[in-house]
Design a protein around this motif. Structure first.
Motif, PDB file in Angstrom:
ATOM      1  N   LEU A 153     -23.173  28.817 -32.216  1.00 23.35           N
ATOM      2  CA  LEU A 153     -21.774  28.955 -32.623  1.00 23.35           C
ATOM      3  C   LEU A 153     -20.892  29.257 -31.419  1.00 23.35           C
ATOM      4  O   LEU A 153     -19.722  28.908 -31.412  1.00 23.35           O
ATOM      5  CB  LEU A 153     -21.631  30.094 -33.649  1.00 23.35           C
ATOM      6  N   ASP A 154     -21.461  29.963 -30.444  1.00 20.37           N
ATOM      7  CA  ASP A 154     -20.662  30.339 -29.280  1.00 20.37           C
ATOM      8  C   ASP A 154     -21.577  30.336 -28.052  1.00 20.37           C
ATOM      9  O   ASP A 154     -22.481  31.169 -27.935  1.00 20.37           O
ATOM     10  CB  ASP A 154     -20.072  31.740 -29.503  1.00 20.37           C
ATOM     11  N   LYS A 155     -21.335  29.418 -27.142  1.00 17.44           N
ATOM     12  CA  LYS A 155     -22.251  29.286 -25.998  1.00 17.44           C
ATOM     13  C   LYS A 155     -22.188  30.492 -25.069  1.00 17.44           C
ATOM     14  O   LYS A 155     -23.092  30.724 -24.273  1.00 17.44           O
ATOM     15  CB  LYS A 155     -21.972  28.000 -25.233  1.00 17.44           C
ATOM     16  N   TYR A 156     -21.114  31.297 -25.153  1.00 17.35           N
ATOM     17  CA  TYR A 156     -20.993  32.444 -24.248  1.00 17.35           C
ATOM     18  C   TYR A 156     -22.048  33.502 -24.556  1.00 17.35           C
ATOM     19  O   TYR A 156     -22.430  34.270 -23.696  1.00 17.35           O
ATOM     20  CB  TYR A 156     -19.568  33.006 -24.271  1.00 17.35           C
ATOM     21  N   LEU A 216     -29.105  24.471 -24.830  1.00 22.73           N
ATOM     22  CA  LEU A 216     -30.136  24.279 -23.803  1.00 22.73           C
ATOM     23  C   LEU A 216     -29.558  24.288 -22.399  1.00 22.73           C
ATOM     24  O   LEU A 216     -30.116  24.885 -21.483  1.00 22.73           O
ATOM     25  CB  LEU A 216     -30.863  22.954 -24.043  1.00 22.73           C
ATOM     26  N   GLN A 217     -28.421  23.628 -22.255  1.00 18.80           N
ATOM     27  CA  GLN A 217     -27.804  23.595 -20.925  1.00 18.80           C
ATOM     28  C   GLN A 217     -27.317  24.983 -20.521  1.00 18.80           C
ATOM     29  O   GLN A 217     -27.382  25.357 -19.356  1.00 18.80           O
ATOM     30  CB  GLN A 217     -26.645  22.600 -20.921  1.00 18.80           C
ATOM     31  N   THR A 218     -26.841  25.744 -21.497  1.00 18.68           N
ATOM     32  CA  THR A 218     -26.318  27.077 -21.179  1.00 18.68           C
ATOM     33  C   THR A 218     -27.436  28.015 -20.743  1.00 18.68           C
ATOM     34  O   THR A 218     -27.270  28.793 -19.807  1.00 18.68           O
ATOM     35  CB  THR A 218     -25.567  27.667 -22.392  1.00 18.68           C
ATOM     36  N   VAL A 219     -28.584  27.956 -21.425  1.00 12.25           N
ATOM     37  CA  VAL A 219     -29.673  28.864 -21.028  1.00 12.25           C
ATOM     38  C   VAL A 219     -30.468  28.321 -19.844  1.00 12.25           C
ATOM     39  O   VAL A 219     -31.239  29.037 -19.225  1.00 12.25           O
ATOM     40  CB  VAL A 219     -30.640  29.189 -22.200  1.00 12.25           C
ATOM     41  N   GLY A 220     -30.288  27.032 -19.523  1.00 10.42           N
ATOM     42  CA  GLY A 220     -30.957  26.464 -18.352  1.00 10.42           C
ATOM     43  C   GLY A 220     -32.339  25.910 -18.635  1.00 10.42           C
ATOM     44  O   GLY A 220     -33.132  25.736 -17.707  1.00 10.42           O
ATOM     45  N   ALA A 221     -32.646  25.616 -19.904  1.00  7.20           N
ATOM     46  CA  ALA A 221     -34.006  25.171 -20.260  1.00  7.20           C
ATOM     47  C   ALA A 221     -34.300  23.771 -19.714  1.00  7.20           C
ATOM     48  O   ALA A 221     -33.431  22.901 -19.690  1.00  7.20           O
ATOM     49  CB  ALA A 221     -34.174  25.172 -21.770  1.00  7.20           C
ATOM     50  N   ASN A 222     -35.539  23.578 -19.275  1.00  4.19           N
ATOM     51  CA  ASN A 222     -35.942  22.232 -18.871  1.00  4.19           C
ATOM     52  C   ASN A 222     -36.901  21.591 -19.876  1.00  4.19           C
ATOM     53  O   ASN A 222     -37.265  20.440 -19.750  1.00  4.19           O
ATOM     54  CB  ASN A 222     -36.562  22.238 -17.463  1.00  4.19           C
ATOM     55  N   THR A 223     -37.326  22.376 -20.871  1.00  2.00           N
ATOM     56  CA  THR A 223     -38.202  21.847 -21.918  1.00  2.00           C
ATOM     57  C   THR A 223     -37.688  22.330 -23.271  1.00  2.00           C
ATOM     58  O   THR A 223     -37.355  23.512 -23.415  1.00  2.00           O
ATOM     59  CB  THR A 223     -39.653  22.338 -21.718  1.00  2.00           C
TER      60      THR A 223
END
Ligand SMILES: [Fe+2]
Ligand SMILES: [Fe+2]
Length: 294
Positions: A153-156, A216-223
């Protein structure tokens, strides 16, 4: 890690065994090599992590059969104020669990060689419940997010989680982006009959393609593994679903997998059973699933 279907993942690392949201299939009358059952679990499970009290995540039938094998049952803390915001700790204690730990967001438990941290769980409960958490499990440099049915709901929120815990390497996310109407689970708890408008505007849904990618992009996941979809055959009578490949959320998942791969994220949908490796053994990762690899 070993995927048992729906939101159930077994993690074995550094001598610790963790199981998320156990919903375990019984052994079918006709042998089925496409599913894992109670017999495939270890004799001892150090921690069971419960994300929320929905009937497909806090599953009495599985918990009772596993009670003697579980060391600590970890549950989210409720407020005791809102309709349906039940105490999972009290429920578990009435089920005979002796060691039940309630967690709030950002509480953590130290493990040998790692740590488990509870994080906020946004959305999915029609704005009614607070007894819900995601979990980040860390071993070495590997941080694994179990987001269950939460929605970005909120990427922050996730930006702050990354700032606090560091980047997430692997994320398990829910993408049942349509969800049940408000009245499907909560109707008996409401003082008045819900209006159709509210029934529809407060559906219990998880991420669509855009919000999944943003998370995913916000937390930096690669998988990324899309899970908790309720499509396995042994969930049929719990989920009231007749899954087809044309389901609207499947269209979103296919869109997400393509978009994620475009952004360098290795994404796939889980189904049935699968063994997953990460960290130092990532090069050993292989697929034993019955339908993954979307
Ligand atoms: Fe749920
Ligand atoms: Fe669910």
């Amino acid at each position: 890690m070993r995927y048992f279907g729906h939101a159930t993942v077994l993690i074995e690392a550094e001598g610790t065994t963790i199981l998320t949201d156990p919903f375990i299939s019984v052994s079918p009358e006709v042998a089925d090599r496409n599913r894992l059952t109670f017999r495939d679990l270890p004799a001892r499970i150090d921690y069971v992590l419960i994300t929320h009290g929905h009937h497909d995540h806090f599953v009495f039938e599985s918990l009772l059969r596993l009670r003697h094998r579980i060391g600590t049952l970890v549950v989210p803390r409720n407020t005791g104020i809102y309709y349906g915001d039940l105490s999972l700790k009290q429920l578990a204690q009435r089920l005979g669990f002796k060691q039940v730990v309630e967690m709030d967001a950002l509480d953590s438990i130290s493990l040998a060689g790692g740590r488990m941290t509870a994080i906020p769980f946004l959305g999915e409960h029609c704005d009614l419940l607070h007894a819900k958490l995601g979990y980040v499990v860390r071993f070495g440099d590997e941080q694994i997010l179990f987001a269950a049915d939460s929605c970005c709901l909120d990427k922050y929120l996730y930006a702050n989680i990354r700032k606090t815990l560091g980047p997430i390497t692997t994320a398990f996310i829910g993408m049942e982006c349509i969800g049940a109407p408000l009245s499907w689970i909560y109707s008996p708890l409401l003082p008045v009959k819900s209006e159709r408008e509210h029934d529809q505007s407060r559906r219990s849904h998880a991420n669509g393609a855009d919000s999944a990618l943003e998370l995913l992009q916000t937390v930096g996941a690669n998988t990324a593994y899309v899970y908790a979809l309720g499509r396995e055959p042994w969930l049929k009578y719990f989920m009231a679903l007749e899954p087809t490949d044309d389901d609207p959320y499947m269209v979103e998942i296919r869109k997400f997998v393509v978009a994620a791969q475009t952004h360098g994220i290795d994404a796939q949908m889980l189904y049935g059973k699968q063994d997953l490796f990460c960290g130092d053994k990532a090069h050993l990762r292989y697929v034993k699933g019955t339908g993954g690899g979307l």
